[in-house]
Scaffold this motif. Structure first.
Motif, PDB file in Angstrom:
ATOM      1  N   ARG A 105       0.731  -1.336  -0.019  1.00 14.68           N
ATOM      2  CA  ARG A 105      -0.029   0.144  -0.065  1.00 14.68           C
ATOM      3  C   ARG A 105       0.885   1.161  -0.089  1.00 14.68           C
ATOM      4  O   ARG A 105       0.625   2.220  -1.017  1.00 14.68           O
ATOM      5  CB  ARG A 105      -1.098   0.215   1.252  1.00 14.68           C
ATOM      6  CG  ARG A 105      -2.052  -0.997   1.167  1.00 14.68           C
ATOM      7  CD  ARG A 105      -3.082  -0.746   2.323  1.00 14.68           C
ATOM      8  NE  ARG A 105      -3.576   0.553   2.184  1.00 14.68           N
ATOM      9  CZ  ARG A 105      -4.759   0.804   1.528  1.00 14.68           C
ATOM     10  NH1 ARG A 105      -5.327  -0.124   0.800  1.00 14.68           N
ATOM     11  NH2 ARG A 105      -5.421   1.886   1.499  1.00 14.68           N
ATOM     12  N   ASP A 113      -3.578   0.594   5.985  1.00  4.42           N
ATOM     13  CA  ASP A 113      -4.761  -0.011   6.507  1.00  4.42           C
ATOM     14  C   ASP A 113      -4.802  -1.248   6.916  1.00  4.42           C
ATOM     15  O   ASP A 113      -4.904  -2.290   6.259  1.00  4.42           O
ATOM     16  CB  ASP A 113      -5.762   0.075   5.073  1.00  4.42           C
ATOM     17  CG  ASP A 113      -6.974  -0.479   5.327  1.00  4.42           C
ATOM     18  OD1 ASP A 113      -7.293  -0.813   6.523  1.00  4.42           O
ATOM     19  OD2 ASP A 113      -7.765  -0.654   4.377  1.00  4.42           O
ATOM     20  N   GLY A 116      -7.906  -3.499   6.489  1.00  4.03           N
ATOM     21  CA  GLY A 116      -8.260  -4.119   5.136  1.00  4.03           C
ATOM     22  C   GLY A 116      -7.291  -5.042   4.904  1.00  4.03           C
ATOM     23  O   GLY A 116      -7.520  -5.999   4.311  1.00  4.03           O
ATOM     24  N   HIS A 119      -8.286  -8.240   6.799  1.00  8.74           N
ATOM     25  CA  HIS A 119      -9.295  -8.661   5.913  1.00  8.74           C
ATOM     26  C   HIS A 119      -9.227  -9.456   4.791  1.00  8.74           C
ATOM     27  O   HIS A 119      -9.621 -10.461   4.679  1.00  8.74           O
ATOM     28  CB  HIS A 119     -10.361  -7.297   5.675  1.00  8.74           C
ATOM     29  CG  HIS A 119     -11.655  -7.669   5.094  1.00  8.74           C
ATOM     30  ND1 HIS A 119     -12.586  -8.104   5.667  1.00  8.74           N
ATOM     31  CD2 HIS A 119     -11.809  -7.985   3.826  1.00  8.74           C
ATOM     32  CE1 HIS A 119     -13.810  -8.485   4.929  1.00  8.74           C
ATOM     33  NE2 HIS A 119     -13.452  -8.539   3.546  1.00  8.74           N
ATOM     34  N   VAL A 120      -8.131  -9.084   3.977  1.00  6.08           N
ATOM     35  CA  VAL A 120      -7.861  -9.680   3.013  1.00  6.08           C
ATOM     36  C   VAL A 120      -7.124 -11.154   3.375  1.00  6.08           C
ATOM     37  O   VAL A 120      -7.231 -12.114   2.463  1.00  6.08           O
ATOM     38  CB  VAL A 120      -6.777  -9.054   2.034  1.00  6.08           C
ATOM     39  CG1 VAL A 120      -6.077  -9.947   0.739  1.00  6.08           C
ATOM     40  CG2 VAL A 120      -7.378  -7.802   1.585  1.00  6.08           C
ATOM     41  N   GLN A 123      -9.815 -13.223   4.029  1.00  2.00           N
ATOM     42  CA  GLN A 123     -10.295 -14.018   3.036  1.00  2.00           C
ATOM     43  C   GLN A 123      -9.728 -15.153   2.327  1.00  2.00           C
ATOM     44  O   GLN A 123     -10.119 -16.076   1.585  1.00  2.00           O
ATOM     45  CB  GLN A 123     -10.622 -12.849   1.768  1.00  2.00           C
ATOM     46  CG  GLN A 123     -11.724 -11.857   2.117  1.00  2.00           C
ATOM     47  CD  GLN A 123     -11.914 -10.721   1.163  1.00  2.00           C
ATOM     48  OE1 GLN A 123     -10.504 -10.377   0.594  1.00  2.00           O
ATOM     49  NE2 GLN A 123     -12.964 -10.153   1.175  1.00  2.00           N
ATOM     50  N   LEU A 151      -4.175  -8.087  -3.991  1.00  2.40           N
ATOM     51  CA  LEU A 151      -5.544  -7.701  -3.748  1.00  2.40           C
ATOM     52  C   LEU A 151      -5.687  -6.642  -2.865  1.00  2.40           C
ATOM     53  O   LEU A 151      -6.495  -5.913  -2.944  1.00  2.40           O
ATOM     54  CB  LEU A 151      -6.374  -8.953  -3.100  1.00  2.40           C
ATOM     55  CG  LEU A 151      -6.626 -10.094  -4.044  1.00  2.40           C
ATOM     56  CD1 LEU A 151      -7.377 -11.027  -3.235  1.00  2.40           C
ATOM     57  CD2 LEU A 151      -7.396  -9.997  -5.108  1.00  2.40           C
ATOM     58  N   VAL A 152      -4.508  -6.319  -1.961  1.00  2.86           N
ATOM     59  CA  VAL A 152      -4.606  -5.542  -1.033  1.00  2.86           C
ATOM     60  C   VAL A 152      -4.893  -4.249  -1.302  1.00  2.86           C
ATOM     61  O   VAL A 152      -5.554  -3.203  -0.756  1.00  2.86           O
ATOM     62  CB  VAL A 152      -3.592  -5.358   0.221  1.00  2.86           C
ATOM     63  CG1 VAL A 152      -2.210  -4.712  -0.486  1.00  2.86           C
ATOM     64  CG2 VAL A 152      -4.049  -4.967   1.256  1.00  2.86           C
ATOM     65  N   ARG A 154      -6.873  -3.293  -4.005  1.00  2.00           N
ATOM     66  CA  ARG A 154      -7.945  -3.027  -4.773  1.00  2.00           C
ATOM     67  C   ARG A 154      -7.570  -2.743  -5.992  1.00  2.00           C
ATOM     68  O   ARG A 154      -8.398  -1.808  -6.479  1.00  2.00           O
ATOM     69  CB  ARG A 154      -9.209  -2.279  -3.992  1.00  2.00           C
ATOM     70  CG  ARG A 154      -9.403  -2.624  -2.502  1.00  2.00           C
ATOM     71  CD  ARG A 154     -10.372  -1.665  -1.749  1.00  2.00           C
ATOM     72  NE  ARG A 154     -11.626  -2.487  -2.193  1.00  2.00           N
ATOM     73  CZ  ARG A 154     -12.432  -3.315  -1.583  1.00  2.00           C
ATOM     74  NH1 ARG A 154     -11.863  -4.205  -0.945  1.00  2.00           N
ATOM     75  NH2 ARG A 154     -13.502  -3.680  -1.997  1.00  2.00           N
ATOM     76  N   ARG A 182     -11.778 -13.942  -5.553  1.00  2.74           N
ATOM     77  CA  ARG A 182     -11.442 -12.745  -5.117  1.00  2.74           C
ATOM     78  C   ARG A 182     -11.621 -11.550  -5.846  1.00  2.74           C
ATOM     79  O   ARG A 182     -11.912 -10.597  -5.844  1.00  2.74           O
ATOM     80  CB  ARG A 182     -10.180 -12.649  -4.418  1.00  2.74           C
ATOM     81  CG  ARG A 182     -10.126 -13.575  -3.033  1.00  2.74           C
ATOM     82  CD  ARG A 182     -11.123 -13.787  -2.134  1.00  2.74           C
ATOM     83  NE  ARG A 182     -11.999 -12.479  -1.919  1.00  2.74           N
ATOM     84  CZ  ARG A 182     -12.764 -12.489  -1.103  1.00  2.74           C
ATOM     85  NH1 ARG A 182     -13.456 -13.593  -0.635  1.00  2.74           N
ATOM     86  NH2 ARG A 182     -13.803 -11.349  -1.122  1.00  2.74           N
TER      87      ARG A 182
HETATM   88  P1  ADP Z   1     -16.809  -9.421   1.876  1.00  6.73           P
HETATM   89  O1  ADP Z   1     -16.756  -9.928   0.604  1.00  6.73           O
HETATM   90  O2  ADP Z   1     -15.707 -10.565   2.871  1.00  6.73           O
HETATM   91  O3  ADP Z   1     -17.777  -9.209   2.763  1.00  6.73           O
HETATM   92  P2  ADP Z   1     -15.780  -7.187   0.956  1.00  6.73           P
HETATM   93  O4  ADP Z   1     -14.795  -7.393  -0.058  1.00  6.73           O
HETATM   94  O5  ADP Z   1     -17.046  -6.654   0.665  1.00  6.73           O
HETATM   95  O6  ADP Z   1     -15.830  -8.387   2.236  1.00  6.73           O
HETATM   96  O7  ADP Z   1     -14.921  -6.019   2.025  1.00  6.73           O
HETATM   97  C1  ADP Z   1     -15.409  -5.584   3.396  1.00  6.73           C
HETATM   98  C2  ADP Z   1     -14.646  -4.372   3.930  1.00  6.73           C
HETATM   99  O8  ADP Z   1     -13.165  -4.745   4.005  1.00  6.73           O
HETATM  100  C3  ADP Z   1     -14.901  -3.357   3.228  1.00  6.73           C
HETATM  101  O9  ADP Z   1     -15.253  -2.293   3.742  1.00  6.73           O
HETATM  102  C4  ADP Z   1     -13.395  -3.126   2.623  1.00  6.73           C
HETATM  103  O10 ADP Z   1     -13.104  -1.570   2.879  1.00  6.73           O
HETATM  104  C5  ADP Z   1     -12.470  -3.957   3.325  1.00  6.73           C
HETATM  105  N1  ADP Z   1     -11.755  -4.590   2.175  1.00  6.73           N
HETATM  106  C6  ADP Z   1     -11.987  -5.569   1.660  1.00  6.73           C
HETATM  107  N2  ADP Z   1     -10.913  -6.047   0.912  1.00  6.73           N
HETATM  108  C7  ADP Z   1      -9.981  -5.167   1.236  1.00  6.73           C
HETATM  109  C8  ADP Z   1      -8.615  -4.758   0.512  1.00  6.73           C
HETATM  110  N3  ADP Z   1      -8.138  -5.407  -0.506  1.00  6.73           N
HETATM  111  N4  ADP Z   1      -8.054  -3.801   1.027  1.00  6.73           N
HETATM  112  C9  ADP Z   1      -8.416  -2.661   1.930  1.00  6.73           C
HETATM  113  N5  ADP Z   1     -10.048  -3.018   2.303  1.00  6.73           N
HETATM  114  C10 ADP Z   1     -10.416  -4.035   2.002  1.00  6.73           C
END
Ligand code: ADP
Ligand code: ADP
Length: 218
Positions: A105, A113, A116, A119-120, A123, A151-152, A154, A182
């Motif tokens: 990033r 982040d 974020g 979260h990735v 996933q 992916l991070v 986006r 993804r």
């Molecule tokens: P899911 O599909 O698991 O419900 P989303 O992709 O819709 O998740 O994202 C949920 C939250 O996580 C969003 O608010 C987004 O900002 C954050 N997020 C998801 N992927 C990324 C990423 N690659 N980088 C930063 N934030 C992410």
């Protein structure tokens, strides 16, 4: 949307010359570039990644012909818009998995982040390895980290060069599924390069390079 037109590359000296078929890959679409070894697949992917500069032709993403960018402008464009997954995992080994994502990033000029990044990693099923150095993980786990890093930010385009070649069949299928899922969730165009004909059925579009591409008979 990724669109290329008349993309041409010639290696210096007496190197081979390629003119690649035009590509058009929509958001959330997955495109497979197939061809035998030596057909020019890696060359093509490196052009799409802006890692090689074409001698002619255009690569347009989100309205920008990034084949015409260079230096810092190209680096920033790539960092924000293109996620890269190469054949073998490559990391900054002194940093943890999470730090490797945060660096991706930062080098794109994006704000940190942590949520974020975590979260990735979730996933991809590797959040429990967030604070580990990547060298301690299995090859399959490392390739998931590579995908997480791609992916991070986006990106609008995700490029992968034989992303499963170092994996056994079971891991290869899982990693390939994750990559497609993804990318589709992000709404990113996905381009995967392979010599593996078995992957054909899993993609929306397939473009085959013949071994004779470098004789420019497209
Ligand atoms: P899911 O599909 O698991 O419900 P989303 O992709 O819709 O998740 O994202 C949920 C939250 O996580 C969003 O608010 C987004 O900002 C954050 N997020 C998801 N992927 C990324 C990423 N690659 N980088 C930063 N934030 C992410
Ligand atoms: P593929 O990925 O389909 O195996 P490559 O794009 O790696 O094909 O290579 C295509 C052709 O270009 C090969 O004949 C290869 O030897 C040649 N080639 C690749 N890199 C270089 C280079 N740096 N200089 C000269 N020729 C190269």
């Amino acid at each position: 949307m990724l669109k290329t037109h008349d993309l041409t590359y010639t290696y210096a000296g007496n190197g081979p010359s390629f003119r690649f078929p035009d590509l058009s890959v929509a958001p959330a679409e997955a495109c497979l570039l197939l061809g035998p070894s030596g057909a020019g697949k890696s060359t093509w992917l490196h052009l799409l990644a802006g890692l090689l500069t074409p001698v002619a032709g255009s690569t347009v993403l989100a309205g920008t012909d990034y084949a015409r960018l260079s230096g810092g402008a190209l680096d920033r464009f790539r960092g924000r818009n293109i996620g890269l997954v190469l054949q073998r995992p490559y990391f900054l080994q002194a940093l943890t998995v999470k730090e490797n994502l945060l660096i991706a990033r930062r080098s794109a000029g994006l704000a940190p982040d942590k949520a974020g990044a975590l979260h990735v990693l979730e996933q991809l099923g590797i959040a429990h390895h967030a604070d580990v150095r990547p060298g301690r993980l299995s090859v399959g786990e490392q390739q998931r980290v590579t995908i997480a890093r791609a992916l991070v930010n986006r990106p609008q385009l995700i490029l992968a060069d034989e992303p499963t070649s170092a994996l056994d069949n079971r891991n290869a299928a899982r990693v390939s599924d994750l990559l497609r899922q993804r990318a589709a969730d992000l709404g990113a165009a996905l381009v995967v390069v392979t010599h593996d004909q078995r992957l054909k059925d899993q993609f929306d579009a397939v473009v085959e390079l013949r071994p004779s591409t470098h004789q420019e008979n497209y």
